[in-house]
Design a protein around this motif. Structure first.
Motif, PDB file in Angstrom:
ATOM      1  N   SER A 215      -6.122 134.423  51.463  1.00  0.00           N
ATOM      2  CA  SER A 215      -5.960 135.866  51.287  1.00  0.00           C
ATOM      3  C   SER A 215      -4.581 136.263  50.758  1.00  0.00           C
ATOM      4  CB  SER A 215      -6.213 136.579  52.622  1.00  0.00           C
ATOM      5  OG  SER A 215      -5.292 136.151  53.614  1.00  0.00           O
ATOM      6  N   LEU A 216      -3.748 135.281  50.409  1.00  0.00           N
ATOM      7  CA  LEU A 216      -2.417 135.597  49.898  1.00  0.00           C
ATOM      8  C   LEU A 216      -2.500 136.313  48.551  1.00  0.00           C
ATOM      9  CD1 LEU A 216      -0.568 132.228  50.628  1.00  0.00           C
ATOM     10  CD2 LEU A 216      -0.085 134.436  51.713  1.00  0.00           C
ATOM     11  N   PRO A 217      -1.656 137.322  48.312  1.00  0.00           N
ATOM     12  CA  PRO A 217      -1.621 137.955  46.987  1.00  0.00           C
ATOM     13  C   PRO A 217      -1.053 136.991  45.952  1.00  0.00           C
ATOM     14  CG  PRO A 217       0.180 138.774  48.350  1.00  0.00           C
ATOM     15  CD  PRO A 217      -0.679 137.924  49.249  1.00  0.00           C
ATOM     16  N   LEU A 218      -1.561 137.066  44.744  1.00  0.00           N
ATOM     17  CA  LEU A 218      -1.088 136.175  43.683  1.00  0.00           C
ATOM     18  C   LEU A 218       0.295 136.563  43.201  1.00  0.00           C
ATOM     19  CD1 LEU A 218      -4.363 135.752  41.588  1.00  0.00           C
ATOM     20  CD2 LEU A 218      -3.495 134.333  43.462  1.00  0.00           C
ATOM     21  N   GLU A 219       0.690 137.811  43.437  1.00  0.00           N
ATOM     22  CA  GLU A 219       2.028 138.278  43.068  1.00  0.00           C
ATOM     23  C   GLU A 219       2.658 139.016  44.245  1.00  0.00           C
ATOM     24  OE1 GLU A 219       1.908 138.995  38.251  1.00  0.00           O
ATOM     25  OE2 GLU A 219       1.485 140.685  39.575  1.00  0.00           O
ATOM     26  N   ALA A 220       3.943 138.899  44.370  1.00  0.00           N
ATOM     27  CA  ALA A 220       4.698 139.604  45.410  1.00  0.00           C
ATOM     28  C   ALA A 220       6.088 139.898  44.860  1.00  0.00           C
ATOM     29  CB  ALA A 220       4.777 138.773  46.686  1.00  0.00           C
ATOM     30  N   ARG A 221       6.834 140.713  45.569  1.00  0.00           N
ATOM     31  CA  ARG A 221       8.179 141.044  45.109  1.00  0.00           C
ATOM     32  C   ARG A 221       9.171 140.857  46.255  1.00  0.00           C
ATOM     33  NH1 ARG A 221       9.576 143.891  40.654  1.00  0.00           N
ATOM     34  NH2 ARG A 221       7.502 144.810  40.489  1.00  0.00           N
ATOM     35  N   TYR A 222      10.343 140.320  45.912  1.00  0.00           N
ATOM     36  CA  TYR A 222      11.426 140.221  46.881  1.00  0.00           C
ATOM     37  C   TYR A 222      12.719 140.574  46.161  1.00  0.00           C
ATOM     38  CZ  TYR A 222      14.534 138.485  50.520  1.00  0.00           C
ATOM     39  OH  TYR A 222      15.500 138.394  51.488  1.00  0.00           O
ATOM     40  N   ASP A 223      13.382 141.617  46.635  1.00  0.00           N
ATOM     41  CA  ASP A 223      14.600 142.097  45.990  1.00  0.00           C
ATOM     42  C   ASP A 223      14.268 142.438  44.532  1.00  0.00           C
ATOM     43  OD1 ASP A 223      17.231 142.839  45.770  1.00  0.00           O
ATOM     44  OD2 ASP A 223      18.024 140.820  45.652  1.00  0.00           O
ATOM     45  N   THR A 224      14.921 141.811  43.573  1.00  0.00           N
ATOM     46  CA  THR A 224      14.646 142.095  42.158  1.00  0.00           C
ATOM     47  C   THR A 224      13.671 141.099  41.542  1.00  0.00           C
ATOM     48  OG1 THR A 224      16.558 140.765  41.462  1.00  0.00           O
ATOM     49  CG2 THR A 224      16.928 143.114  41.862  1.00  0.00           C
ATOM     50  N   HIS A 225      13.138 140.192  42.343  1.00  0.00           N
ATOM     51  CA  HIS A 225      12.312 139.109  41.813  1.00  0.00           C
ATOM     52  C   HIS A 225      10.817 139.438  41.929  1.00  0.00           C
ATOM     53  CE1 HIS A 225      15.806 136.449  41.592  1.00  0.00           C
ATOM     54  NE2 HIS A 225      16.119 136.863  42.798  1.00  0.00           N
ATOM     55  N   LEU A 226      10.105 139.332  40.815  1.00  0.00           N
ATOM     56  CA  LEU A 226       8.652 139.380  40.827  1.00  0.00           C
ATOM     57  C   LEU A 226       8.170 137.940  40.961  1.00  0.00           C
ATOM     58  CD1 LEU A 226       6.049 141.003  40.616  1.00  0.00           C
ATOM     59  CD2 LEU A 226       6.133 140.695  38.129  1.00  0.00           C
ATOM     60  N   LYS A 228       5.400 134.802  41.804  1.00  0.00           N
ATOM     61  CA  LYS A 228       4.009 134.385  41.644  1.00  0.00           C
ATOM     62  C   LYS A 228       3.699 133.286  42.650  1.00  0.00           C
ATOM     63  CE  LYS A 228       3.499 135.582  36.749  1.00  0.00           C
ATOM     64  NZ  LYS A 228       2.537 136.661  37.049  1.00  0.00           N
ATOM     65  N   LEU A 229       2.507 133.339  43.204  1.00  0.00           N
ATOM     66  CA  LEU A 229       2.060 132.266  44.088  1.00  0.00           C
ATOM     67  C   LEU A 229       1.958 130.988  43.264  1.00  0.00           C
ATOM     68  CD1 LEU A 229       1.115 131.570  46.954  1.00  0.00           C
ATOM     69  CD2 LEU A 229      -1.210 132.156  46.243  1.00  0.00           C
ATOM     70  N   THR A 230       2.629 129.938  43.711  1.00  0.00           N
ATOM     71  CA  THR A 230       2.773 128.709  42.927  1.00  0.00           C
ATOM     72  C   THR A 230       2.287 127.523  43.753  1.00  0.00           C
ATOM     73  OG1 THR A 230       4.695 129.726  41.864  1.00  0.00           O
ATOM     74  CG2 THR A 230       4.412 127.346  41.563  1.00  0.00           C
ATOM     75  N   ASN A 252       4.589 119.692  49.044  1.00  0.00           N
ATOM     76  CA  ASN A 252       3.131 119.733  48.965  1.00  0.00           C
ATOM     77  C   ASN A 252       2.545 121.095  49.326  1.00  0.00           C
ATOM     78  OD1 ASN A 252       2.890 116.928  48.311  1.00  0.00           O
ATOM     79  ND2 ASN A 252       3.278 116.439  50.460  1.00  0.00           N
ATOM     80  N   HIS A 253       3.404 122.009  49.754  1.00  0.00           N
ATOM     81  CA  HIS A 253       2.926 123.321  50.183  1.00  0.00           C
ATOM     82  C   HIS A 253       3.030 124.342  49.055  1.00  0.00           C
ATOM     83  CE1 HIS A 253       3.778 122.453  54.726  1.00  0.00           C
ATOM     84  NE2 HIS A 253       2.871 121.649  54.195  1.00  0.00           N
ATOM     85  N   TRP A 254       2.146 125.326  49.075  1.00  0.00           N
ATOM     86  CA  TRP A 254       2.250 126.449  48.154  1.00  0.00           C
ATOM     87  C   TRP A 254       3.508 127.257  48.490  1.00  0.00           C
ATOM     88  CZ3 TRP A 254      -3.349 128.933  47.966  1.00  0.00           C
ATOM     89  CH2 TRP A 254      -4.236 127.990  47.427  1.00  0.00           C
ATOM     90  N   PHE A 255       4.021 127.989  47.493  1.00  0.00           N
ATOM     91  CA  PHE A 255       5.212 128.813  47.702  1.00  0.00           C
ATOM     92  C   PHE A 255       5.224 129.933  46.670  1.00  0.00           C
ATOM     93  CE2 PHE A 255       6.193 125.589  44.611  1.00  0.00           C
ATOM     94  CZ  PHE A 255       7.104 126.144  43.726  1.00  0.00           C
ATOM     95  N   TYR A 256       6.137 130.869  46.846  1.00  0.00           N
ATOM     96  CA  TYR A 256       6.318 131.945  45.873  1.00  0.00           C
ATOM     97  C   TYR A 256       7.528 131.625  44.998  1.00  0.00           C
ATOM     98  CZ  TYR A 256       2.764 135.014  47.801  1.00  0.00           C
ATOM     99  OH  TYR A 256       1.566 135.558  48.184  1.00  0.00           O
ATOM    100  N   TYR A 257       7.377 131.912  43.687  1.00  0.00           N
ATOM    101  CA  TYR A 257       8.415 131.482  42.747  1.00  0.00           C
ATOM    102  C   TYR A 257       8.583 132.492  41.619  1.00  0.00           C
ATOM    103  CZ  TYR A 257      10.960 128.402  39.528  1.00  0.00           C
ATOM    104  OH  TYR A 257      11.893 127.854  38.687  1.00  0.00           O
ATOM    105  N   CYS A 258       9.842 132.783  41.301  1.00  0.00           N
ATOM    106  CA  CYS A 258      10.191 133.580  40.122  1.00  0.00           C
ATOM    107  C   CYS A 258      10.824 132.641  39.113  1.00  0.00           C
ATOM    108  CB  CYS A 258      11.164 134.703  40.501  1.00  0.00           C
ATOM    109  SG  CYS A 258      11.832 135.611  39.087  1.00  0.00           S
ATOM    110  N   GLU A 259      10.120 132.357  38.039  1.00  0.00           N
ATOM    111  CA  GLU A 259      10.622 131.407  37.046  1.00  0.00           C
ATOM    112  C   GLU A 259      11.862 131.942  36.338  1.00  0.00           C
ATOM    113  OE1 GLU A 259       8.943 128.759  33.253  1.00  0.00           O
ATOM    114  OE2 GLU A 259       7.699 130.329  34.160  1.00  0.00           O
ATOM    115  N   LYS A 260      11.887 133.229  36.066  1.00  0.00           N
ATOM    116  CA  LYS A 260      13.015 133.823  35.355  1.00  0.00           C
ATOM    117  C   LYS A 260      14.304 133.709  36.154  1.00  0.00           C
ATOM    118  CE  LYS A 260      14.525 138.133  33.165  1.00  0.00           C
ATOM    119  NZ  LYS A 260      14.166 139.550  32.870  1.00  0.00           N
TER     120      LYS A 260
END
Length: 276
Positions: A215-226, A228-230, A252-260
């Motif tokens: 049920s995790l959202p595919l996108e989230a925001r933290y501070d200035t970072h958009l 993506k579920l990675t 091996n775990h999923w995480f949230y990541y801002c590539e930029k």
């Protein structure tokens, strides 16, 4: 049949069936009722060009809500599902109240395979409740059983019994009860160890997804970072850290990541923002 995966079994005659095979048969024969009561929990106040509902009166708020006509400058969270507003929404012009359009138009009642009774949409406001599927505390809307203490949050009840997640190559099927570990977070890392709970399973590969991660959202925001579920590590450095709690991340775990911005974070460190 692979015995690692959940299935249906008759103790009297040793009859065994895959989950998806049994589910399709039950639907065809009418033994499973997943009907939805379409009575809406809002009243249409005004229509815009093209039949778009521009203003509504929603049961969860004392003021009328207007369809948002521009992007939100600051991060706002939906009062229904508790997640970040990233798509169409309704807002109150008098106070800071926001609802996803999809949450505003949820049906009054739903049925779900996880529970035998009909579930009714409720607005909990600031009162916390625990979702019976993902086992996490939530605020906002829930689907609640009127006969017993059973709740499903909006994200969990919105998951179909069979679905394709972008984090896995095959379709996943609802298993009512399983002790398999979630491959996205490794459920043994929590205090309960391997869970005996509803999960989603792949019948082609050794892959299980718990409700929390499904049920995790595919996108989230933290501070200035958009973010993506990675699903795979961002580089081959061999050292991976959460930039919020500064602790190591399991590769091996999923995480949230801002590539930029090169910003990576544990799922739990990000999800606390919409679950608190």
């Amino acid at each position: 049949m692979d015995t690692k995966y959940a299935g249906y079994y008759c103790q009297e005659c040793d009859y065994v069936a895959h989950l998806p095979c049994t589910y399709d048969k039950l639907l065809m024969d009418g033994y499973v009722d997943i009907s939805v009561t379409l009575d809406a929990q809002f009243e249409e106040i005004s229509l815009e060009e093209g039949g778009v509902v521009g203003e509504i009166k929603h049961f969860s708020h004392q003021h009328n809500l207007c369809l948002g006509d521009k992007e939100i400058e600051d991060d706002k969270f939906c009062e229904g599902c508790g997640q970040l507003i990233l798509d169409s929404f309704y807002k109150c012009e008098q106070c800071k109240f926001f609802l996803h359009e999809s949450c505003a138009k949820l049906p009054k009642k739903k049925r779900h395979l996880l529970h035998r009774h009909p579930l009714t949409l409720n607005s909990r406001g600031d009162c916390m409740f625990y979702c019976s599927a993902c086992k996490h505390p939530h605020r906002g809307f829930s689907y609640k059983c009127d006969e017993c203490y059973y709740n499903l949050d909006i994200q969990c009840i919105s998951l179909p019994e069979t679905f394709k997640h972008e984090g896995h190559q095959h379709s996943l099927f609802l298993a009512i009860s399983s002790m398999e570990k979630c491959k996205a977070c490794d459920s043994s890392s929590n205090c309960y160890g391997a869970f005996f709970e509803p999960v989603f399973v792949c019948t082609e590969r050794d892959f299980v997804l718990g409700f929390e991660c499904a049920s995790l959202p595919l996108e989230a925001r933290y501070d200035t970072h958009l973010l993506k579920l990675t699903y795979t590590v961002e580089d081959d450095s061999g050292e991976y850290y959460c930039m919020i709690c500064k602790e190591k991340r399991n590769p091996n775990h999923w995480f949230y990541y801002c590539e930029k911005g090169g910003f990576a974070a544990h799922i739990g460190c990000i999800s606390v923002s919409w679950r608190s």
